[in-house]
Design an enzyme around this catalytic site. Structure first.
Site, PDB file in Angstrom:
ATOM      1  N   ASP A  42     -43.255  31.206 -11.523  1.00 21.18           N
ATOM      2  CA  ASP A  42     -43.384  30.209 -12.586  1.00 21.18           C
ATOM      3  C   ASP A  42     -44.156  30.805 -13.764  1.00 21.18           C
ATOM      4  O   ASP A  42     -45.248  31.364 -13.582  1.00 21.18           O
ATOM      5  CB  ASP A  42     -44.131  28.990 -12.018  1.00 21.18           C
ATOM      6  CG  ASP A  42     -43.909  27.728 -12.821  1.00 21.18           C
ATOM      7  OD1 ASP A  42     -43.458  27.823 -13.973  1.00 21.18           O
ATOM      8  OD2 ASP A  42     -44.191  26.636 -12.299  1.00 21.18           O
ATOM      9  N   ASP A  43     -43.604  30.679 -14.969  1.00 22.81           N
ATOM     10  CA  ASP A  43     -44.296  31.137 -16.186  1.00 22.81           C
ATOM     11  C   ASP A  43     -44.688  32.610 -16.117  1.00 22.81           C
ATOM     12  O   ASP A  43     -45.798  32.992 -16.508  1.00 22.81           O
ATOM     13  CB  ASP A  43     -45.557  30.292 -16.436  1.00 22.81           C
ATOM     14  CG  ASP A  43     -45.244  28.888 -16.908  1.00 22.81           C
ATOM     15  OD1 ASP A  43     -44.060  28.507 -16.920  1.00 22.81           O
ATOM     16  OD2 ASP A  43     -46.188  28.153 -17.243  1.00 22.81           O
ATOM     17  N   CYS A  84     -39.378  24.408 -17.295  1.00 24.64           N
ATOM     18  CA  CYS A  84     -39.243  24.306 -15.840  1.00 24.64           C
ATOM     19  C   CYS A  84     -37.996  23.600 -15.328  1.00 24.64           C
ATOM     20  O   CYS A  84     -37.152  24.209 -14.664  1.00 24.64           O
ATOM     21  CB  CYS A  84     -40.481  23.629 -15.266  1.00 24.64           C
ATOM     22  SG  CYS A  84     -42.027  24.454 -15.715  1.00 24.64           S
ATOM     23  N   ARG A  88     -34.575  25.318 -13.481  1.00 25.04           N
ATOM     24  CA  ARG A  88     -34.346  25.123 -12.045  1.00 25.04           C
ATOM     25  C   ARG A  88     -33.022  24.413 -11.775  1.00 25.04           C
ATOM     26  O   ARG A  88     -32.317  24.725 -10.813  1.00 25.04           O
ATOM     27  CB  ARG A  88     -35.522  24.357 -11.442  1.00 25.04           C
ATOM     28  CG  ARG A  88     -36.785  25.194 -11.414  1.00 25.04           C
ATOM     29  CD  ARG A  88     -38.082  24.370 -11.429  1.00 25.04           C
ATOM     30  NE  ARG A  88     -39.162  25.192 -11.913  1.00 25.04           N
ATOM     31  CZ  ARG A  88     -39.938  25.954 -11.129  1.00 25.04           C
ATOM     32  NH1 ARG A  88     -39.781  25.935  -9.821  1.00 25.04           N
ATOM     33  NH2 ARG A  88     -40.871  26.703 -11.661  1.00 25.04           N
ATOM     34  N   LYS A 137     -42.541  24.367  -5.820  1.00 25.19           N
ATOM     35  CA  LYS A 137     -42.354  23.400  -6.908  1.00 25.19           C
ATOM     36  C   LYS A 137     -40.886  23.002  -7.046  1.00 25.19           C
ATOM     37  O   LYS A 137     -40.019  23.842  -7.262  1.00 25.19           O
ATOM     38  CB  LYS A 137     -42.856  24.030  -8.205  1.00 25.19           C
ATOM     39  CG  LYS A 137     -42.554  23.261  -9.477  1.00 25.19           C
ATOM     40  CD  LYS A 137     -43.116  24.021 -10.659  1.00 25.19           C
ATOM     41  CE  LYS A 137     -42.645  23.472 -11.972  1.00 25.19           C
ATOM     42  NZ  LYS A 137     -43.222  24.215 -13.112  1.00 25.19           N
ATOM     43  N   HIS A 139     -39.584  19.818  -9.058  1.00 21.09           N
ATOM     44  CA  HIS A 139     -39.489  19.398 -10.464  1.00 21.09           C
ATOM     45  C   HIS A 139     -38.084  18.960 -10.882  1.00 21.09           C
ATOM     46  O   HIS A 139     -37.686  19.124 -12.039  1.00 21.09           O
ATOM     47  CB  HIS A 139     -39.998  20.504 -11.397  1.00 21.09           C
ATOM     48  CG  HIS A 139     -40.696  19.922 -12.600  1.00 21.09           C
ATOM     49  ND1 HIS A 139     -41.385  20.697 -13.509  1.00 21.09           N
ATOM     50  CD2 HIS A 139     -40.810  18.649 -13.049  1.00 21.09           C
ATOM     51  CE1 HIS A 139     -41.899  19.928 -14.450  1.00 21.09           C
ATOM     52  NE2 HIS A 139     -41.558  18.687 -14.193  1.00 21.09           N
ATOM     53  N   SER A 162     -44.993  20.416 -11.680  1.00 18.73           N
ATOM     54  CA  SER A 162     -45.913  21.504 -11.997  1.00 18.73           C
ATOM     55  C   SER A 162     -47.319  21.235 -11.473  1.00 18.73           C
ATOM     56  O   SER A 162     -47.749  20.077 -11.380  1.00 18.73           O
ATOM     57  CB  SER A 162     -45.980  21.726 -13.514  1.00 18.73           C
ATOM     58  OG  SER A 162     -44.726  22.141 -14.013  1.00 18.73           O
ATOM     59  N   HIS A 246     -48.183  29.740 -13.044  1.00 17.38           N
ATOM     60  CA  HIS A 246     -48.449  28.550 -13.841  1.00 17.38           C
ATOM     61  C   HIS A 246     -49.923  28.164 -13.708  1.00 17.38           C
ATOM     62  O   HIS A 246     -50.505  28.268 -12.630  1.00 17.38           O
ATOM     63  CB  HIS A 246     -47.566  27.408 -13.331  1.00 17.38           C
ATOM     64  CG  HIS A 246     -47.379  26.276 -14.288  1.00 17.38           C
ATOM     65  ND1 HIS A 246     -48.402  25.425 -14.664  1.00 17.38           N
ATOM     66  CD2 HIS A 246     -46.268  25.837 -14.939  1.00 17.38           C
ATOM     67  CE1 HIS A 246     -47.927  24.522 -15.505  1.00 17.38           C
ATOM     68  NE2 HIS A 246     -46.638  24.752 -15.690  1.00 17.38           N
ATOM     69  N   ASP A 297     -38.734  31.531 -13.761  1.00 17.56           N
ATOM     70  CA  ASP A 297     -38.099  30.340 -14.351  1.00 17.56           C
ATOM     71  C   ASP A 297     -38.165  30.335 -15.868  1.00 17.56           C
ATOM     72  O   ASP A 297     -37.400  29.646 -16.531  1.00 17.56           O
ATOM     73  CB  ASP A 297     -38.712  29.056 -13.787  1.00 17.56           C
ATOM     74  CG  ASP A 297     -40.108  28.771 -14.325  1.00 17.56           C
ATOM     75  OD1 ASP A 297     -40.826  29.723 -14.682  1.00 17.56           O
ATOM     76  OD2 ASP A 297     -40.497  27.590 -14.375  1.00 17.56           O
ATOM     77  N   ASN A 298     -39.098  31.070 -16.437  1.00 13.67           N
ATOM     78  CA  ASN A 298     -39.199  31.238 -17.894  1.00 13.67           C
ATOM     79  C   ASN A 298     -40.361  32.182 -18.181  1.00 13.67           C
ATOM     80  O   ASN A 298     -41.054  32.627 -17.259  1.00 13.67           O
ATOM     81  CB  ASN A 298     -39.402  29.903 -18.627  1.00 13.67           C
ATOM     82  CG  ASN A 298     -40.501  29.030 -18.083  1.00 13.67           C
ATOM     83  OD1 ASN A 298     -40.235  27.969 -17.508  1.00 13.67           O
ATOM     84  ND2 ASN A 298     -41.751  29.444 -18.229  1.00 13.67           N
ATOM     85  N   LYS A 328     -42.741  31.038 -23.687  1.00 16.80           N
ATOM     86  CA  LYS A 328     -42.264  29.798 -23.086  1.00 16.80           C
ATOM     87  C   LYS A 328     -42.035  28.723 -24.159  1.00 16.80           C
ATOM     88  O   LYS A 328     -42.774  28.652 -25.134  1.00 16.80           O
ATOM     89  CB  LYS A 328     -43.302  29.305 -22.069  1.00 16.80           C
ATOM     90  CG  LYS A 328     -42.965  27.998 -21.384  1.00 16.80           C
ATOM     91  CD  LYS A 328     -44.033  27.618 -20.376  1.00 16.80           C
ATOM     92  CE  LYS A 328     -43.737  26.274 -19.721  1.00 16.80           C
ATOM     93  NZ  LYS A 328     -44.712  25.921 -18.668  1.00 16.80           N
TER      94      LYS A 328
END
Length: 535
Positions: A42-43, A84, A88, A137, A139, A162, A246, A297-298, A328
């Site tokens: 994540d991130d 996010c 996903r 996660k 989401h 998140s 994240h 994811d980004n 992001k």
């Protein structure tokens, strides 16, 4: 003589039986469905993977570096969106958010999630005999039919959204600093009024969860899932959506207590250790029959400053020179180009690098192809089957890749950017917040800004509109963009997500308490999940 003949016959028979046994073993081995482990960070920044920038001589990701040496590292791999939920949703459906309906993030009080008309990767694998499990996660909706267990997963352990979308008793590192749940100042804008829950299947097992124990809980669950599936002789699909990187970050206690600038590195090392542990248990149980695919994811959340990752050379200078962030929530390269590794001993050649243009959406068709599963024919897909790139070293990926804006207010789902070969065309720029608070002004470009990424990774200087090069590229970009719009306009399988919210939709194990607290020390781990009107 008779004894000698008997011995010879016995030897021949034993040899034949051994040969048949080996043949049957090879047939069984080749006919077994492969296992899949998808690890989604994540991130995470493209340059957070040491192997992507070896000249920096960092040693934050030794386990991922080893995986890259033993597998295939992608240098031009992209998340399907820059935030996010849209990212996903696209990974699990193989479809752009413009088709699957998920164009921005779901909230704590969301009553719905990924549209029920969408068919997910775990649903298709589950129908084909796979044991499907998810850790981390989600989401994509936490109420009723939108929960992971209703979207194809046999087992789920994780956080419904998140890890900054709820308070905890011992907060991790964040900017601004967040206070504990019971603080009178808890409503400081860091998170919602509802404590962060840890959910197992349909039960809240802890609320607020302990961020500092989450990594060990995920590791234990992954180990158990892999070992049990192997013991049952069942192929498995394990989707691990990490809390790392994240905010809030919660690295091992003491690892970064003396230096705030080392928090991110310590968290990155913890994530790397977790990935290494998952790889080891996979290797020990079914090494030659398991594909591990690590991606993000980004890009990094730039406004978190020292708690954000590195984009490396993909800094988006055109944007940063005018104010605002370029990671992001943007479609600059730093927002969606993510570190990616595929590892499969004996099937994927070791120590290879691929510059094929690929997306997280390609995971969907690629895994289905490897599992010999045919996706539903009643919908259109945007991901491509990359199995020949993985297994045979083919070079060709997407001819064109579209990047929607999933972050700027008022532009959700807008097709912001078109990537075509070495070129990238921007129709919309700006809007993301940078470290320090500067925000770029949203700006529409018609004709678009076009950058040549082959000689301008920093996206600093667009091509001159008057040049023949620009004129030729813009013609092709416009044509490809119009083809996509027409294809979506005529696609009868396009879904629409419901983004309505309601307080009663927030996951809460005890609505009588202000922050929905579960006292796990008094045996409330198995309290039935409260999801308001959705049950």
């Amino acid at each position: 003589m008779a004894d000698l003949t008997s011995v010879l016959l016995s030897g021949i028979i034993c040899g034949l039986l051994l040969h048949i046994s080996k043949y049957e073993a090879n047939v069984n081995k080749s006919s077994r469905k492969p296992n899949f482990i998808i690890i989604l960070a994540d991130d995470i920044g493209w340059a957070d993977l040491d192997a992507n920038l070896p000249e920096t001589k960092n040693n934050n990701t030794p386990q991922l570096n080893l995986m890259a040496e033993q597998g295939l590292r992608f240098t031009d791999f992209h998340s399907p969106a820059s935030t996010c939920s849209p990212s996903r949703a696209a990974i699990l459906t193989g479809r752009y958010g413009l088709r699957n309906g998920v164009t921005h993030n779901f909230a704590v009080g969301s009553v719905a999630g990924l549209p029920l008309s969408e068919v997910t990767l775990p649903q298709l694998l589950q129908r084909s005999g796979y044991y499907t499990a998810m850790i981390g996660k989600w989401h994509l909706g936490h109420n009723g039919p939108y929960r992971p267990n209703r979207r194809g997963f046999d087992y789920y352990l994780g956080v419904p959204y998140s890890n900054d979308m709820g308070c905890t008793d011992v907060p991790g590192y964040n900017l601004p600093r967040c206070l504990p749940c019971d603080s009178r100042s808890r409503h400081d804008g860091c998170y919602s009024k509802v404590a962060l829950p840890l959910i197992e299947n349909t039960t809240i097992v802890q609320q607020p969860l302990n961020l500092w124990r989450l990594t060990e809980q995920y590791k234990s669950a992954a180990t158990r899932i892999i070992q049990n599936a192997r013991a049952q002789g069942q192929p498995y699909f394990l989707y691990i959506a990490l809390a790392h990187m994240h905010v809030p970050l919660a690295p091992p206690v003491g690892a970064s207590a003396t230096n705030d600038n080392k928090v991110y590195a310590a968290s990155l090392q913890e994530m790397d250790d977790l990935v290494g542990a998952i790889k080891r248990i996979s290797d020990e149980t079914d090494r030659d029959n398991t594909l591990i695919w690590f991606t993000g994811d980004n890009g990094p959340w730039e406004q978190k400053c020292q708690y954000a990752g590195s984009v490396g050379p993909f800094v988006g200078k055109w944007q940063t020179s005018r104010g605002g962030g370029s990671a992001k929530r943007t479609t600059w390269e730093g927002g969606h180009r993510v570190p990616t590794i595929a590892y499969w001993p004996g099937r994927i050649s070791a120590n290879n690098t691929s510059s094929a243009l690929l997306s997280g959406m390609d995971i969907f068709p690629t895994l289905l192809s490897l599992a010999n599963v045919t996706p539903p024919a009643d919908r259109r897909y945007d991901g491509i089957d990359a199995s020949n790139i993985l297994l045979k070293g083919e070079k060709n990926g997407h001819e064109v890749l579209f990047h929607p804006n999933s972050g700027a207010a008022g532009t959700f789902g807008y097709l912001q950017t078109v990537r075509m070969g070495r070129y990238k065309a921007f129709y919309l720029t700006g809007a993301a917040e940078a470290c320090g608070g500067a925000t770029g002004r949203p700006q529409i470009h018609n004709p678009p800004l076009i950058f040549d990424l082959q000689c301008d990774k920093a996206e600093e200087t667009p091509l001159e509109v008057s040049t023949p090069e620009y004129q030729e590229v813009v013609k092709q970009v416009i044509r490809r963009r119009e083809v996509l719009f027409w294809d979506i306009a005529t696609d009868e399988s396009v879904s629409t997500a419901n983004y309505n919210t309601d307080k009663s939709a927030a996951p809460c194990c005890d609505p009588q308490q202000a922050i929905c607290r579960c006292d796990t020390g008094r045996g409330v781990w198995f309290q039935t999940l409260w999801l308001g009107f959705c049950f």
